[in-house]
Write an enzyme that holds these catalytic residues in place. Structure first.
Site, PDB file in Angstrom:
ATOM      1  N   PHE A   1       0.983  -1.094   0.090  1.00  0.00           N
ATOM      2  CA  PHE A   1      -0.315   0.088  -0.133  1.00  0.00           C
ATOM      3  C   PHE A   1       0.921   1.472  -0.270  1.00  0.00           C
ATOM      4  O   PHE A   1       1.867   1.362   0.889  1.00  0.00           O
ATOM      5  CB  PHE A   1      -1.127  -0.296   1.210  1.00  0.00           C
ATOM      6  CG  PHE A   1      -1.879  -1.192   1.129  1.00  0.00           C
ATOM      7  CD1 PHE A   1      -2.945  -1.307   0.542  1.00  0.00           C
ATOM      8  CD2 PHE A   1      -1.676  -2.089   2.283  1.00  0.00           C
ATOM      9  CE1 PHE A   1      -3.662  -2.850   0.185  1.00  0.00           C
ATOM     10  CE2 PHE A   1      -1.909  -3.177   2.663  1.00  0.00           C
ATOM     11  CZ  PHE A   1      -3.398  -3.465   1.436  1.00  0.00           C
ATOM     12  N   ASP A   2       0.135   2.479  -0.420  1.00  0.00           N
ATOM     13  CA  ASP A   2       0.810   3.770  -0.485  1.00  0.00           C
ATOM     14  C   ASP A   2       0.175   4.483   0.261  1.00  0.00           C
ATOM     15  O   ASP A   2       1.037   5.121   0.846  1.00  0.00           O
ATOM     16  CB  ASP A   2       0.838   3.711  -1.676  1.00  0.00           C
ATOM     17  CG  ASP A   2       2.029   3.746  -3.206  1.00  0.00           C
ATOM     18  OD1 ASP A   2       2.343   2.906  -2.661  1.00  0.00           O
ATOM     19  OD2 ASP A   2       0.665   3.415  -3.964  1.00  0.00           O
ATOM     20  N   VAL A   3      -1.335   4.153   0.882  1.00  0.00           N
ATOM     21  CA  VAL A   3      -1.718   5.347   1.523  1.00  0.00           C
ATOM     22  C   VAL A   3      -2.592   4.181   2.437  1.00  0.00           C
ATOM     23  O   VAL A   3      -3.209   3.119   2.029  1.00  0.00           O
ATOM     24  CB  VAL A   3      -2.940   5.441   0.295  1.00  0.00           C
ATOM     25  CG1 VAL A   3      -4.000   6.723   1.312  1.00  0.00           C
ATOM     26  CG2 VAL A   3      -2.686   6.477  -0.525  1.00  0.00           C
TER      27      VAL A   3
END
Ligand code: PLP
Ligand code: CA
Length: 303
Positions: free
Chosen positions: A21-23
């Site tokens: 994940f980035d967020v």
């Protein structure tokens, strides 16, 4: 599938999960803290994710506080956070009203059943409102109030929306006004419709209990701007462009947070067992809402 992955104590699995994940969308109460008590290792866990360049968005259904109030609470509990990273259900409702409904004068006022968080976010978006924390509405309903509501003299002609959030000071008069506006055709919105409000180790009436009398009386259902409603996901996405498949929703409640992430098509959901939902509710066959992974406590992500 093999069911949700249990991450606590498994550093390899934790690092692989985080890398997907980035967020991270974080629910607040039940994940970061309970009431005014932060859970162990929360500042460290948040700092760890920031050091990995993750974007963090704090998504709360609590409508009683504004984003500014929430940022203050984060600081008081030792968790660095900017107001810009907070996305509350009051803000979600204000953004929906101001930027999506875009009602024009002379009929664009919001009648609020709720606390100051709702008022502050409406004001920040330039939306006119009435009701809310007005102390005059906390009084007893008088015989002449029935007449003045029936003949319209106690009503604002420019009200176009009834918006409910958790109201700690409900009164029959407030409900009678809300009902009158709905009967005149006002839109019915709710910041959120949580059935319960967990506090002090037990459950209290949630924001759904504030809108319930109007639902019963009018026969109408409000559009809810909090989790799990996807209007909130769209509002978040409108503010922070992100790839849903690279985002993870972290929460303690299956019926609001985890459902919000799954129905929003996020890349993953992480259930934290420090709040409302218990693992028995998602482990085993035939469960309705199942997270991708779970931990005993958010601090477990530090490995
Ligand atoms: N609504 C109110 C009024 C609250 O006080 C809380 C928690 O403090 C919530 C909702 C749930 O908030 P969250 O979505 O952060 O769990
Ligand atoms: Ca929660």
């Amino acid at each position: 599938s093999s069911g949700p992955q249990y991450l606590t104590g498994d550093k390899t699995a934790i690092d692989a999960f985080i890398a997907k994940f980035d967020v991270f969308l974080f629910d607040c109460d039940g994940v970061l803290w309970s009431g005014d008590h932060p859970f162990p290792l929360i500042p460290e866990t948040i700092a760890h994710l920031r050091a990995l360049s993750k974007r963090l968005i704090f998504v709360t259904n609590n409508s009683t506080k504004s984003r500014a109030d929430y940022a203050k609470k984060f600081h008081a509990l030792g968790i660095p956070c900017s107001e810009e990273e907070v996305f509350g259900s009051s803000y979600s409702a204000a953004v929906y009203i101001a930027r999506i409904m875009r009602l024009e004068p002379p009929k664009n006022r919001v009648y609020v059943l709720g606390e100051s968080g709702v008022e502050q976010e409406l004001a920040a978006e330039g939306v006119p409102f009435c009701g809310g924390t007005d102390p005059l509405l906390r009084r007893e309903m008088l015989p002449e109030d029935f007449k003045r509501i029936a003949d319209g003299s106690l009503l604002d002609d420019d009200v176009a929306i009834v918006l409910t959030g958790l109201d700690y000071h409900p009164s029959y008069l407030k409900y009678a006004l809300g009902m009158a506006y709905l009967r005149r055709g006002a839109h019915f919105l709710a910041t959120n419709t949580d059935s319960t409000l967990p506090s002090a180790g037990t459950l209290f009436p949630g924001a759904g209990a504030t809108s319930a009398p109007l639902v019963t009386a009018s026969g109408k259902q409000p559009l809810a701007l909090g989790k799990p409603g996807q209007a909130m996901m769209e509002a978040i996405e409108g503010k922070f462009a992100f790839e849903r498949g690279r985002a993870c929703m972290v929460g303690d409640r299956l019926d609001t947070d985890i459902r919000f992430g799954i129905e929003g098509g996020l890349g993953g959901t992480l259930c934290v067992l420090t709040g409302v939902s218990k693992k028995e509710e998602f482990l085993g066959k035939g469960k309705a809402v199942v997270p991708s992974a779970y931990v005993d406590s958010l601090g477990d992500l530090l490995g």
